[in-house]
Design a protein around this motif. Structure first.
Motif, PDB file in Angstrom:
ATOM      1  N   LEU A 133      -3.590  41.889  28.558  1.00 20.32           N
ATOM      2  CA  LEU A 133      -3.884  40.518  28.964  1.00 20.32           C
ATOM      3  C   LEU A 133      -2.998  39.554  28.183  1.00 20.32           C
ATOM      4  CD1 LEU A 133      -5.941  39.224  30.923  1.00 20.32           C
ATOM      5  CD2 LEU A 133      -7.420  38.861  28.971  1.00 20.32           C
ATOM      6  N   LEU A 172     -10.501  33.298  29.120  1.00 25.53           N
ATOM      7  CA  LEU A 172     -11.583  34.276  29.220  1.00 25.53           C
ATOM      8  C   LEU A 172     -12.596  34.088  28.096  1.00 25.53           C
ATOM      9  CD1 LEU A 172     -12.645  37.049  30.461  1.00 25.53           C
ATOM     10  CD2 LEU A 172     -11.392  38.088  28.566  1.00 25.53           C
ATOM     11  N   GLN A 184      -7.111  44.450  30.264  1.00 23.33           N
ATOM     12  CA  GLN A 184      -7.876  44.161  31.474  1.00 23.33           C
ATOM     13  C   GLN A 184      -7.870  45.437  32.314  1.00 23.33           C
ATOM     14  OE1 GLN A 184      -6.071  41.421  34.234  1.00 23.33           O
ATOM     15  NE2 GLN A 184      -8.046  40.886  35.094  1.00 23.33           N
ATOM     16  N   THR A 197      -9.113  47.073  35.880  1.00 23.71           N
ATOM     17  CA  THR A 197      -9.583  46.737  37.223  1.00 23.71           C
ATOM     18  C   THR A 197      -9.957  48.026  37.929  1.00 23.71           C
ATOM     19  OG1 THR A 197      -8.062  44.866  37.233  1.00 23.71           O
ATOM     20  CG2 THR A 197      -9.020  45.517  39.342  1.00 23.71           C
ATOM     21  N   THR A 206     -13.759  43.967  37.204  1.00 24.21           N
ATOM     22  CA  THR A 206     -12.821  43.763  36.107  1.00 24.21           C
ATOM     23  C   THR A 206     -13.583  43.749  34.791  1.00 24.21           C
ATOM     24  OG1 THR A 206     -11.415  42.439  37.552  1.00 24.21           O
ATOM     25  CG2 THR A 206     -11.041  42.244  35.184  1.00 24.21           C
ATOM     26  N   TYR A 236     -12.967  44.076  30.269  1.00 25.41           N
ATOM     27  CA  TYR A 236     -12.005  43.810  29.211  1.00 25.41           C
ATOM     28  C   TYR A 236     -12.366  44.631  27.991  1.00 25.41           C
ATOM     29  CZ  TYR A 236     -11.027  39.962  32.322  1.00 25.41           C
ATOM     30  OH  TYR A 236     -10.720  39.249  33.437  1.00 25.41           O
TER      31      TYR A 236
END
Length: 75
Positions: free
Chosen positions: A16, A24, A56, A58, A68, A70
């Motif tokens: 990210l 975020l 990140q 997905t 998604t 993190y």
């Protein structure tokens, strides 16, 4: 040797960007260290990932098409 990160069952992992990370953390009102962790030894991590980066991930989802999440990279 097989590159596990390229397997079809491994979800997309990307580092990210700092600008995205700030948004975020502000949105969820958390600190970087509040995120779940992922070790540098995880074979799905991108090669560019270093300790302290946020990844990140997905994934495909049955209920929302994609999900998604993190993770903070740790030693």
């Amino acid at each position: 040797m097989v590159d596990v990160s390229q397997h079809e069952l491994v979800p997309e992992h990307r580092v990210l960007e700092d600008s995205d990370l700030e948004g975020l953390l502000e949105e969820y009102r958390i600190k970087r260290t509040d995120l779940p962790k992922i070790k540098t030894s995880d074979p799905a991590l991108p090669e560019a990932a270093t300790v302290g980066d946020v990844i990140q991930i997905t994934r495909d989802s049955r209920t929302t098409d994609t999900a998604t999440v993190y993770r903070l990279v740790i030693e």
